[in-house]
Design an enzyme around this catalytic site. Sequence first.
Site, short mmCIF file in Angstrom:
data_model
loop_
_atom_site.label_atom_id
_atom_site.label_comp_id
_atom_site.label_asym_id
_atom_site.label_seq_id
_atom_site.Cartn_x
_atom_site.Cartn_y
_atom_site.Cartn_z
N LYS A 1 58.84 46.74 -28.03
CA LYS A 1 59.32 45.44 -28.50
C LYS A 1 59.13 45.33 -30.02
O LYS A 1 60.02 44.90 -30.74
CB LYS A 1 58.56 44.31 -27.78
N GLN B 1 52.06 39.40 -22.87
CA GLN B 1 52.48 40.52 -22.02
C GLN B 1 51.76 40.45 -20.68
O GLN B 1 50.53 40.33 -20.62
CB GLN B 1 52.15 41.85 -22.75
N ASP C 1 60.16 34.53 -23.58
CA ASP C 1 60.32 35.17 -22.27
C ASP C 1 60.97 34.22 -21.27
O ASP C 1 61.31 34.61 -20.16
CB ASP C 1 58.94 35.58 -21.70
#
Length: 290
Positions: free
Chosen positions: A51, A95, A118
């Site tokens: 990422k 994460q 997200d």
Amino acid sequence: MEIINGKKIAKEIKSDLAKEVEQLKRLGVNPALTVILVGNDSASEIYVRSKAKACAEIGISSNILRLSKKIEQKELINLISRINQDAKIHGLLVQLPLPDHLDEDVVVQSVALEKDVDCFCAENVGRMFFGKGEILSCTPAGVVELLRRSGVGIAGKDVVIIGRSRVVGRPLAAMLINLNATVTVCHKQTKNLSEKCAQADILISAAGQAGLVIEEMIKPGAVVIDVGINRTKEGKVVGDVVWSAAERRASLATPVPRGVGPMTIAMLLKNTIIAANIAAKKLNKKQVTK
Ligand code: NAD
């Protein structure tokens, strides 16, 4: 059968996004993403690094905060609150998975709505479900974009999705319903999976089971999207779909790797730019009302 090259499509998207980043920078906004990584899960480490690399490629600045696996929930939430207040950071993601002593739901819901790249916060999920969201779930948005850019019509199509997770199956079903598809969502307790799949104009597998989708499950001429990422005993990365079956039956299909995976990251970058734009608009409003 034609291959949908996700890597190539993601590259095209990233080059468009790089232009948007330049434009934002000219307006004095430097798009920035912070990634929180708790503990040292090796798969997560690979994901966060890719990422960060993708951000760098298009000029988004990123910062990975590596935290001890023993961090207490309160401390983690306090850190997220501080980042929520930081106007220079536009996107924030935690994460997953988190170590067992942390409540993933509570942690994820503490991210500010406008930084939730997200699309895990309940309100953002709700907006997405009703087709009102700006920030959309990354993998589902990546699948929809792959279909669009490959010229696959969605309205009126029979779509079958294998998998009903929060990150793939459910949000993808909502997005496709909003685009006027007729969607069937299958899961481990679904009866007659093969028959259901064989009716699909667009078959999407997000089960995480290598070899699940075999020839008889693919309607001749169907579009097959393989979201699954599985590692074989030999260490090879494969999807859920038996590739030779897709080759024989499908009209279009995504490979694994180089299919949906690169699109997920491209959509994360897109969400970060959307978040930076939201911040830029807010800033403008404040300056006008001063
Ligand atoms: P998950 O384990 O949370 O959900 C899997 C879903 O598939 C569940 O709803 C389960 O009921 C269903 N399922 C599993 N086996 C099945 C079977 N035999 N028959 C019918 N249904 C079955 O997983 P997830 O997080 O949604 O991820 C799914 C897969 O997609 C994994 O391989 C994951 O690595 C991959 N993934 C890929 C990307 C990407 O960017 N390409 C992103 C997210 C997830």
